[in-house]
Write a protein that holds these residues in place. Structure first.
Motif, PDB file in Angstrom:
ATOM      1  N   UNK A 121       0.846  -1.193   0.000  1.00 41.17           N
ATOM      2  CA  UNK A 121       0.000   0.000   0.000  1.00 41.17           C
ATOM      3  C   UNK A 121       0.879   1.239   0.000  1.00 41.17           C
ATOM      4  N   UNK A 122       0.569   2.169  -0.869  1.00 38.59           N
ATOM      5  CA  UNK A 122       1.324   3.424  -0.937  1.00 38.59           C
ATOM      6  C   UNK A 122       0.992   4.301   0.266  1.00 38.59           C
ATOM      7  N   UNK A 180     -16.418   4.139  -5.366  1.00 37.48           N
ATOM      8  CA  UNK A 180     -16.408   3.985  -3.915  1.00 37.48           C
ATOM      9  C   UNK A 180     -14.996   4.017  -3.343  1.00 37.48           C
ATOM     10  N   UNK A 181     -13.986   3.724  -4.166  1.00 33.31           N
ATOM     11  CA  UNK A 181     -12.610   3.718  -3.683  1.00 33.31           C
ATOM     12  C   UNK A 181     -12.046   5.126  -3.520  1.00 33.31           C
ATOM     13  N   UNK A 190      -5.936   1.499  -7.635  1.00 30.88           N
ATOM     14  CA  UNK A 190      -6.188   0.656  -6.468  1.00 30.88           C
ATOM     15  C   UNK A 190      -5.414  -0.654  -6.568  1.00 30.88           C
ATOM     16  N   UNK A 191      -5.374  -1.222  -7.752  1.00 30.85           N
ATOM     17  CA  UNK A 191      -4.633  -2.468  -7.958  1.00 30.85           C
ATOM     18  C   UNK A 191      -3.154  -2.303  -7.653  1.00 30.85           C
ATOM     19  N   UNK A 223      -2.646   2.200  -4.403  1.00 34.55           N
ATOM     20  CA  UNK A 223      -3.087   3.552  -4.047  1.00 34.55           C
ATOM     21  C   UNK A 223      -4.465   3.460  -3.387  1.00 34.55           C
ATOM     22  N   UNK A 224      -4.450   3.440  -2.059  1.00 37.97           N
ATOM     23  CA  UNK A 224      -5.692   3.267  -1.302  1.00 37.97           C
ATOM     24  C   UNK A 224      -6.353   4.595  -0.965  1.00 37.97           C
ATOM     25  N   UNK A 225      -5.612   5.687  -1.029  1.00 36.47           N
ATOM     26  CA  UNK A 225      -6.149   7.010  -0.668  1.00 36.47           C
ATOM     27  C   UNK A 225      -6.231   7.841  -1.941  1.00 36.47           C
ATOM     28  N   UNK A 226      -7.437   7.890  -2.515  1.00 40.93           N
ATOM     29  CA  UNK A 226      -7.624   8.535  -3.806  1.00 40.93           C
ATOM     30  C   UNK A 226      -8.601   9.707  -3.717  1.00 40.93           C
TER      31      UNK A 226
END
Length: 274
Positions: free
Chosen positions: A44-45, A139-140, A114-115, A118-121
Motif C-alpha cells: 500500500x502506498x 467507492x474507492x 487501487x490495484x 493507491x488506497x487514498x484517492x
C-alpha cells in the motif's frame, strides 16, 4: 513522470501520465505489474493520489495547460497525480465522446490505481469531466473536487456550435466530427446525438443526489464554463452529503482564479486523504 496506458472494460486504452512527488517512495511499475500477473499482494502506498479529469473536448493538460499547473501544486503538497485523456480525446484510443464512456474511463483509472496500492484517492475534475466524476461515484475515492461541473440543464443553440453540414450529419447518421485544436496529435473529435443530450439534459437530482463522499464544488474559475452551472449547483446543494461545500472563486484574471482553485482544492484534499 511516467506515461502509462490504462485499459477500460470495453477495450479502449487510455493514455495517462503518472507523477510521484519527490517526498514519496519510488514507484516500480514493472515490479507491480509482475506481482499482479502472479496474483501477489502489492504494498500500500503511503501517499495519496489525485486523479485529474479534464473538461469537454480538451485533453489531460487542460485548457492552456492549467491542469498541468494544478497537478504540479498537488505534487508539491506531497500527493501523486494522474492526468489522463478521456477516450476519443488526446492520445487515448479513438471513441465517440459520451458521458457514459467518460464515466467508465474514470472507473478504470480508479481501479488501475487501487490495484497498484493507491488506497487514498481523490478526484479533481473540470467541467464535463466533473459531471462524469459525479456520475461515476467510485467507492474507492474518498473525496472529489469539481470545478464548473455541469449538473443541470443547458440551453445551448447547437446551430452556433456546428455547421449546417455537421448538423445534417448528426441528423442523418447520428455522428459528426469536429477538428481537435488541442496541442496533441489528434485531428478529429467524434460526437453523437447522445453527446449533445449529455451536455444539455443533466439534472441536479441525477448528478448531485446520493453521492458516497463529500465534495468541494467550485465555480467561476473556468474561462469556458458552461452558463448557469453555478445556479444549478446552488439549486441542488441540499442534495449533497454532509460536509460538502459550494464556493464561488474570484480572481482578477485566469491565473489568479487558478491559484485560488489550487489553494482551496489542496486544502480540501489533503485534509481528507490523511
Amino acid at each position: 513522470m511516467t506515461d502509462i496506458g490504462i485499459a477500460t472494460v470495453r477495450g479502449v486504452n487510455l493514455a495517462a501520465t503518472l507523477c510521484v512527488p519527490e517526498t514519496a517512495d519510488p514507484l516500480d511499475l514493472p515490479a507491480l505489474d509482475a506481482a499482479l500477473e502472479e496474483d501477489e499482494e502489492v504494498p500500500i502506498r503511503t501517499e495519496g493520489v489525485v486523479i485529474l479529469a479534464h473538461d469537454f473536448l480538451t485533453d489531460r493538460h487542460g485548457l492552456a495547460h492549467r491542469l498541468d499547473g494544478i497537478a504540479a501544486r498537488y505534487r508539491r503538497a506531497g500527493l501523486t497525480t494522474v492526468q489522463f485523456d478521456f477516450s476519443g480525446l488526446g492520445e487515448s484510443d479513438d471513441d465517440v465522446i459520451t458521458l457514459a464512456g467518460e464515466v467508465e474511463d474514470l472507473r478504470a483509472v480508479v481501479g488501475w490505481l487501487a490495484d497498484r496500492g493507491f488506497a487514498r484517492q481523490a478526484i479533481h475534475a473540470n467541467g464535463f469531466g466533473a459531471t462524469a466524476a459525479l456520475l461515476a461515484r467510485p467507492m474507492l475515492v474518498r473525496t472529489v473536487v469539481v470545478v464548473g461541473a455541469v449538473v443541470g440543464p443547458q440551453s445551448i443553440l447547437w446551430e452556433n456550435v456546428f455547421s449546417s453540414e455537421q448538423l445534417d450529419e448528426l441528423d442523418r447518421h447520428g455522428l459528426t466530427r469536429l477538428p481537435d485544436d488541442n496541442p496533441n496529435p489528434r485531428r478529429w473529435d467524434v460526437l453523437s446525438r447522445e453527446t449533445l443530450a449529455d451536455v444539455s439534459l443533466q439534472s441536479p437530482n441525477t448528478t448531485m443526489a446520493d453521492l458516497p463522499w463529500p465534495i468541494l464544488m467550485l465555480h467561476g474559475a473556468l474561462t469556458d464554463e458552461f452558463p448557469d452551472t453555478a445556479e444549478a449547483a446552488a439549486e441542488g446543494f441540499a442534495l449533497l452529503p454532509d460536509g460538502s461545500r459550494l464556493q464561488q472563486v474570484h480572481g482578477d484574471d485566469a491565473d489568479a482564479a487558478q491559484a485560488e482553485v489550487a489553494r482551496l482544492a489542496i486544502e480540501w484534499v489533503t485534509r481528507r486523504l490523511r
